[in-house]
Design a protein around this motif. Sequence first.
Motif, PDB file in Angstrom:
ATOM      1  N   ILE A  35      40.068  60.143  12.133  1.00 41.09           N
ATOM      2  CA  ILE A  35      38.608  60.005  12.143  1.00 41.09           C
ATOM      3  C   ILE A  35      37.949  61.389  12.159  1.00 41.09           C
ATOM      4  O   ILE A  35      36.954  61.624  11.459  1.00 41.09           O
ATOM      5  CB  ILE A  35      38.153  59.156  13.353  1.00 41.09           C
ATOM      6  CG1 ILE A  35      38.620  57.707  13.173  1.00 41.09           C
ATOM      7  CG2 ILE A  35      36.643  59.214  13.533  1.00 41.09           C
ATOM      8  CD1 ILE A  35      38.405  56.832  14.383  1.00 41.09           C
ATOM      9  N   GLY A  36      38.509  62.310  12.920  1.00 39.77           N
ATOM     10  CA  GLY A  36      37.967  63.665  12.976  1.00 39.77           C
ATOM     11  C   GLY A  36      38.043  64.369  11.629  1.00 39.77           C
ATOM     12  O   GLY A  36      37.089  65.030  11.215  1.00 39.77           O
ATOM     13  N   LYS A  37      39.170  64.228  10.943  1.00 37.41           N
ATOM     14  CA  LYS A  37      39.287  64.845   9.610  1.00 37.41           C
ATOM     15  C   LYS A  37      38.286  64.244   8.637  1.00 37.41           C
ATOM     16  O   LYS A  37      37.698  64.956   7.826  1.00 37.41           O
ATOM     17  CB  LYS A  37      40.714  64.693   9.072  1.00 37.41           C
ATOM     18  CG  LYS A  37      41.670  65.707   9.684  1.00 37.41           C
ATOM     19  CD  LYS A  37      42.965  65.761   8.940  1.00 37.41           C
ATOM     20  CE  LYS A  37      42.736  66.253   7.554  1.00 37.41           C
ATOM     21  NZ  LYS A  37      43.733  67.058   6.964  1.00 37.41           N
ATOM     22  N   TYR A  38      38.089  62.942   8.729  1.00 33.21           N
ATOM     23  CA  TYR A  38      37.098  62.296   7.864  1.00 33.21           C
ATOM     24  C   TYR A  38      35.697  62.859   8.141  1.00 33.21           C
ATOM     25  O   TYR A  38      34.954  63.180   7.212  1.00 33.21           O
ATOM     26  CB  TYR A  38      37.116  60.773   8.075  1.00 33.21           C
ATOM     27  CG  TYR A  38      36.022  60.066   7.325  1.00 33.21           C
ATOM     28  CD1 TYR A  38      36.094  59.879   5.948  1.00 33.21           C
ATOM     29  CD2 TYR A  38      34.893  59.607   7.996  1.00 33.21           C
ATOM     30  CE1 TYR A  38      35.080  59.245   5.253  1.00 33.21           C
ATOM     31  CE2 TYR A  38      33.866  58.976   7.305  1.00 33.21           C
ATOM     32  CZ  TYR A  38      33.970  58.797   5.948  1.00 33.21           C
ATOM     33  OH  TYR A  38      32.957  58.182   5.264  1.00 33.21           O
ATOM     34  N   LEU A  39      35.347  62.985   9.429  1.00 34.94           N
ATOM     35  CA  LEU A  39      34.024  63.496   9.779  1.00 34.94           C
ATOM     36  C   LEU A  39      33.863  64.966   9.385  1.00 34.94           C
ATOM     37  O   LEU A  39      32.784  65.380   8.947  1.00 34.94           O
ATOM     38  CB  LEU A  39      33.767  63.309  11.275  1.00 34.94           C
ATOM     39  CG  LEU A  39      33.613  61.856  11.742  1.00 34.94           C
ATOM     40  CD1 LEU A  39      33.483  61.794  13.251  1.00 34.94           C
ATOM     41  CD2 LEU A  39      32.420  61.211  11.063  1.00 34.94           C
ATOM     42  N   ILE A  40      34.918  65.746   9.517  1.00 35.81           N
ATOM     43  CA  ILE A  40      34.863  67.152   9.109  1.00 35.81           C
ATOM     44  C   ILE A  40      34.650  67.249   7.602  1.00 35.81           C
ATOM     45  O   ILE A  40      33.813  68.022   7.125  1.00 35.81           O
ATOM     46  CB  ILE A  40      36.137  67.901   9.538  1.00 35.81           C
ATOM     47  CG1 ILE A  40      36.168  68.056  11.050  1.00 35.81           C
ATOM     48  CG2 ILE A  40      36.229  69.268   8.863  1.00 35.81           C
ATOM     49  CD1 ILE A  40      37.493  68.539  11.595  1.00 35.81           C
ATOM     50  N   ASN A  41      35.398  66.471   6.836  1.00 27.23           N
ATOM     51  CA  ASN A  41      35.233  66.483   5.375  1.00 27.23           C
ATOM     52  C   ASN A  41      33.840  65.994   4.976  1.00 27.23           C
ATOM     53  O   ASN A  41      33.237  66.525   4.029  1.00 27.23           O
ATOM     54  CB  ASN A  41      36.310  65.640   4.701  1.00 27.23           C
ATOM     55  CG  ASN A  41      37.677  66.280   4.812  1.00 27.23           C
ATOM     56  OD1 ASN A  41      37.796  67.499   4.922  1.00 27.23           O
ATOM     57  ND2 ASN A  41      38.704  65.466   4.807  1.00 27.23           N
ATOM     58  N   LEU A  42      33.300  65.017   5.708  1.00 29.99           N
ATOM     59  CA  LEU A  42      31.946  64.545   5.450  1.00 29.99           C
ATOM     60  C   LEU A  42      30.930  65.659   5.732  1.00 29.99           C
ATOM     61  O   LEU A  42      30.000  65.878   4.960  1.00 29.99           O
ATOM     62  CB  LEU A  42      31.649  63.312   6.308  1.00 29.99           C
ATOM     63  CG  LEU A  42      30.294  62.651   6.114  1.00 29.99           C
ATOM     64  CD1 LEU A  42      30.196  62.045   4.727  1.00 29.99           C
ATOM     65  CD2 LEU A  42      30.074  61.603   7.185  1.00 29.99           C
ATOM     66  N   GLY A  43      31.133  66.379   6.837  1.00 25.83           N
ATOM     67  CA  GLY A  43      30.249  67.498   7.167  1.00 25.83           C
ATOM     68  C   GLY A  43      30.304  68.600   6.127  1.00 25.83           C
ATOM     69  O   GLY A  43      29.273  69.170   5.752  1.00 25.83           O
ATOM     70  N   VAL A  44      31.512  68.915   5.638  1.00 29.80           N
ATOM     71  CA  VAL A  44      31.654  69.950   4.598  1.00 29.80           C
ATOM     72  C   VAL A  44      30.957  69.496   3.318  1.00 29.80           C
ATOM     73  O   VAL A  44      30.280  70.294   2.650  1.00 29.80           O
ATOM     74  CB  VAL A  44      33.144  70.263   4.352  1.00 29.80           C
ATOM     75  CG1 VAL A  44      33.327  71.113   3.109  1.00 29.80           C
ATOM     76  CG2 VAL A  44      33.740  70.952   5.564  1.00 29.80           C
ATOM     77  N   ALA A  45      31.082  68.222   2.973  1.00 31.37           N
ATOM     78  CA  ALA A  45      30.412  67.712   1.775  1.00 31.37           C
ATOM     79  C   ALA A  45      28.892  67.804   1.924  1.00 31.37           C
ATOM     80  O   ALA A  45      28.183  68.144   0.964  1.00 31.37           O
ATOM     81  CB  ALA A  45      30.828  66.266   1.508  1.00 31.37           C
ATOM     82  N   LEU A  46      28.386  67.516   3.124  1.00 30.84           N
ATOM     83  CA  LEU A  46      26.950  67.631   3.359  1.00 30.84           C
ATOM     84  C   LEU A  46      26.486  69.083   3.297  1.00 30.84           C
ATOM     85  O   LEU A  46      25.396  69.372   2.797  1.00 30.84           O
ATOM     86  CB  LEU A  46      26.584  67.009   4.710  1.00 30.84           C
ATOM     87  CG  LEU A  46      26.695  65.492   4.798  1.00 30.84           C
ATOM     88  CD1 LEU A  46      26.439  65.017   6.222  1.00 30.84           C
ATOM     89  CD2 LEU A  46      25.732  64.829   3.838  1.00 30.84           C
ATOM     90  N   VAL A  75      39.917  73.441  13.967  1.00 32.05           N
ATOM     91  CA  VAL A  75      40.374  74.043  15.227  1.00 32.05           C
ATOM     92  C   VAL A  75      39.868  73.221  16.410  1.00 32.05           C
ATOM     93  O   VAL A  75      40.630  72.909  17.342  1.00 32.05           O
ATOM     94  CB  VAL A  75      39.928  75.519  15.333  1.00 32.05           C
ATOM     95  CG1 VAL A  75      40.128  76.060  16.741  1.00 32.05           C
ATOM     96  CG2 VAL A  75      40.670  76.378  14.328  1.00 32.05           C
ATOM     97  N   LEU A  76      38.588  72.858  16.381  1.00 34.98           N
ATOM     98  CA  LEU A  76      38.043  72.043  17.467  1.00 34.98           C
ATOM     99  C   LEU A  76      38.706  70.676  17.533  1.00 34.98           C
ATOM    100  O   LEU A  76      38.995  70.176  18.629  1.00 34.98           O
ATOM    101  CB  LEU A  76      36.533  71.895  17.304  1.00 34.98           C
ATOM    102  CG  LEU A  76      35.707  73.148  17.567  1.00 34.98           C
ATOM    103  CD1 LEU A  76      34.244  72.884  17.275  1.00 34.98           C
ATOM    104  CD2 LEU A  76      35.902  73.631  18.984  1.00 34.98           C
ATOM    105  N   LEU A  77      38.974  70.075  16.392  1.00 34.58           N
ATOM    106  CA  LEU A  77      39.662  68.785  16.371  1.00 34.58           C
ATOM    107  C   LEU A  77      41.061  68.900  16.968  1.00 34.58           C
ATOM    108  O   LEU A  77      41.483  68.057  17.761  1.00 34.58           O
ATOM    109  CB  LEU A  77      39.734  68.242  14.944  1.00 34.58           C
ATOM    110  CG  LEU A  77      40.481  66.922  14.750  1.00 34.58           C
ATOM    111  CD1 LEU A  77      39.792  65.813  15.527  1.00 34.58           C
ATOM    112  CD2 LEU A  77      40.568  66.589  13.278  1.00 34.58           C
ATOM    113  N   PHE A  78      41.774  69.964  16.617  1.00 31.43           N
ATOM    114  CA  PHE A  78      43.108  70.195  17.158  1.00 31.43           C
ATOM    115  C   PHE A  78      43.046  70.338  18.684  1.00 31.43           C
ATOM    116  O   PHE A  78      43.860  69.749  19.403  1.00 31.43           O
ATOM    117  CB  PHE A  78      43.701  71.457  16.522  1.00 31.43           C
ATOM    118  CG  PHE A  78      45.079  71.795  16.981  1.00 31.43           C
ATOM    119  CD1 PHE A  78      46.164  71.017  16.613  1.00 31.43           C
ATOM    120  CD2 PHE A  78      45.298  72.890  17.793  1.00 31.43           C
ATOM    121  CE1 PHE A  78      47.440  71.325  17.043  1.00 31.43           C
ATOM    122  CE2 PHE A  78      46.567  73.208  18.222  1.00 31.43           C
ATOM    123  CZ  PHE A  78      47.646  72.423  17.846  1.00 31.43           C
TER     124      PHE A  78
END
Length: 134
Positions: A35-46, A75-78
């Motif tokens: 879920i974190g990777k999905y949200l990070i990729n969504l943030g990068v796309a935005l 890093v924060l997700l990790f």
Amino acid sequence: MIESFNVVLEALNQVWVQMLIFVPKIIVALIIWVIGKYLINLGVALVRKIDIKGIKIDDYLIGIFSKVVLVVGKVLLFLVVLDFLGVGRTIIGAITNGLTLMIAIALGLAFGKALEEDAKEVVRQFKKHLGKKQ
């Protein structure tokens, strides 16, 4: 012989129980990671879709900012996943100490070389000032 077998059997039983307790934590940690990777990729796309009216933002700057968001997010997700598993505080402390020392050494080397001539001049003037007082 039977007592030693019972001790080994009891130890294996305790290991099995500990594994059964830890496996759900690992599953939840994997879910947090996905879920974190999905949200990070969504943030990068935005971030890549930023278009503020009246301000021309270069594609190069948007690319750099999106990479920064990606790296910091991962890093924060990790660290969040490690904290959930219960080893985060120790690792966060070690990483923080290591980064602090690394930055201190880098700054010391950078300013040491850049300010070498100024430092020589300050030392020379200080020695000259000390010579006058005697």
